[in-house]
Design a protein around this motif. Structure first.
Motif, short mmCIF file in Angstrom:
data_model
loop_
_atom_site.label_atom_id
_atom_site.label_comp_id
_atom_site.label_asym_id
_atom_site.label_seq_id
_atom_site.Cartn_x
_atom_site.Cartn_y
_atom_site.Cartn_z
N ASP A 68 55.96 30.70 38.20
CA ASP A 68 57.20 30.06 37.78
C ASP A 68 56.97 29.05 36.65
OD1 ASP A 68 58.71 31.48 39.57
OD2 ASP A 68 58.74 29.91 41.10
N LYS A 69 55.73 28.57 36.54
CA LYS A 69 55.38 27.57 35.52
C LYS A 69 54.85 28.21 34.24
CE LYS A 69 54.24 24.28 39.12
NZ LYS A 69 53.17 23.58 39.82
N ASN A 70 54.90 29.55 34.16
CA ASN A 70 54.46 30.27 32.96
C ASN A 70 53.01 29.90 32.60
OD1 ASN A 70 54.93 32.20 31.07
ND2 ASN A 70 55.99 30.85 29.65
N PRO A 71 52.06 30.21 33.48
CA PRO A 71 50.67 29.80 33.26
C PRO A 71 49.99 30.59 32.14
CG PRO A 71 50.80 31.30 35.10
CD PRO A 71 52.22 31.03 34.67
N THR A 72 48.92 30.02 31.63
CA THR A 72 48.09 30.72 30.64
C THR A 72 47.21 31.73 31.37
OG1 THR A 72 46.26 29.15 30.84
CG2 THR A 72 47.98 28.64 29.19
N ASP A 73 46.61 32.63 30.62
CA ASP A 73 45.68 33.59 31.21
C ASP A 73 44.52 32.86 31.89
OD1 ASP A 73 47.17 35.76 30.36
OD2 ASP A 73 45.97 36.12 28.57
N GLU A 74 44.08 31.78 31.27
CA GLU A 74 42.97 31.01 31.83
C GLU A 74 43.34 30.39 33.18
OE1 GLU A 74 44.06 30.62 28.60
OE2 GLU A 74 42.40 31.76 27.70
N GLU A 75 44.56 29.89 33.29
CA GLU A 75 45.02 29.31 34.55
C GLU A 75 45.10 30.37 35.64
OE1 GLU A 75 47.80 25.58 33.14
OE2 GLU A 75 48.59 27.61 32.86
N LEU A 76 45.58 31.55 35.29
CA LEU A 76 45.64 32.65 36.27
C LEU A 76 44.24 33.08 36.69
CD1 LEU A 76 48.54 34.80 34.84
CD2 LEU A 76 48.51 33.59 37.02
N GLN A 77 43.35 33.18 35.73
CA GLN A 77 41.96 33.54 36.01
C GLN A 77 41.33 32.53 36.98
OE1 GLN A 77 39.02 35.96 35.79
NE2 GLN A 77 39.97 36.18 33.81
N LYS A 78 41.56 31.26 36.71
CA LYS A 78 41.03 30.20 37.56
C LYS A 78 41.60 30.30 38.98
CE LYS A 78 40.70 25.18 37.94
NZ LYS A 78 41.11 23.89 37.38
N PHE A 79 42.90 30.54 39.07
CA PHE A 79 43.55 30.66 40.37
C PHE A 79 42.90 31.79 41.18
CE2 PHE A 79 46.57 32.89 43.08
CZ PHE A 79 47.01 31.86 43.90
N PHE A 80 42.79 32.97 40.57
CA PHE A 80 42.23 34.11 41.31
C PHE A 80 40.76 33.89 41.67
CE2 PHE A 80 45.95 36.47 39.73
CZ PHE A 80 46.34 37.06 40.92
N ARG A 81 40.01 33.26 40.78
CA ARG A 81 38.60 32.99 41.08
C ARG A 81 38.46 32.01 42.24
NH1 ARG A 81 35.18 35.98 38.75
NH2 ARG A 81 35.53 36.73 36.65
N GLN A 82 39.37 31.05 42.32
CA GLN A 82 39.33 30.10 43.43
C GLN A 82 39.70 30.77 44.75
OE1 GLN A 82 42.04 27.04 42.10
NE2 GLN A 82 40.37 25.70 41.46
N LEU A 84 39.78 34.10 45.41
CA LEU A 84 39.02 35.32 45.70
C LEU A 84 37.60 35.18 45.14
CD1 LEU A 84 41.78 37.86 44.60
CD2 LEU A 84 41.20 37.20 46.95
N PRO A 85 36.70 34.58 45.93
CA PRO A 85 35.33 34.39 45.45
C PRO A 85 34.65 35.70 45.05
CG PRO A 85 35.67 33.27 47.55
CD PRO A 85 36.90 34.07 47.26
N ASN A 86 35.09 36.80 45.63
CA ASN A 86 34.53 38.12 45.32
C ASN A 86 35.41 38.88 44.31
OD1 ASN A 86 36.63 38.47 47.15
ND2 ASN A 86 35.68 40.22 48.13
N MET A 87 36.05 38.15 43.43
CA MET A 87 36.99 38.75 42.48
C MET A 87 36.35 39.86 41.65
SD MET A 87 39.18 36.82 39.56
CE MET A 87 39.53 37.67 38.04
N ASP A 88 35.14 39.66 41.18
CA ASP A 88 34.48 40.68 40.35
C ASP A 88 34.31 41.98 41.13
OD1 ASP A 88 34.34 38.95 38.19
OD2 ASP A 88 32.32 38.26 38.69
#
Length: 108
Positions: A68-82, A84-88
């Motif tokens: 809803d806050k229109n995040p950057t790609d970096e913010e989304l990447q950070k969210f998923f990495r936090q 989902l530790p096994n994101m890769d």
């Protein structure tokens, strides 16, 4: 585009090119670039869907709030990495499943 995003995009493009090559599609054919672009979009959607489906319900709500806050790609990447530790590993599995599905379908 930052270097990390460029590397990710390049890796996905190479992956898609390999799939197209395995299908026997000529790089010089008229529809190669169109098919490549469509396949890149489908692959990205498959990865995104797999990542979202890997989240806990409470994390999905948090993701919706972030979106809803229109995040950057970096913010989304950070969210998923936090979250989902096994994101890769999740992304690699999604790519493998996508490849299996794509290679199983005949191209006209």
């Amino acid at each position: 585009m930052d270097d990390k995003k460029k590397v990710d995009t390049t890796a996905l493009e190479k992956f898609v090119e390999e799939l197209l090559n395995k299908k026997g599609l000529d790089k010089n054919s008229e529809d190669y670039q169109t098919r490549k672009q469509v396949l890149l979009e489908e692959l990205s959607e498959a990865i995104d869907s797999t990542l979202v489906n890997s989240l806990k319900d409470s994390d999905v709500q948090e993701l919706n709030n972030l979106l809803d806050k229109n995040p950057t790609d970096e913010e989304l990447q950070k969210f998923f990495r936090q979250k989902l530790p096994n994101m890769d590993e999740i992304v690699a599995k999604a790519m493998l499943e996508f490849a299996r599905g794509y290679l199983a379908v005949k191209i006209d």
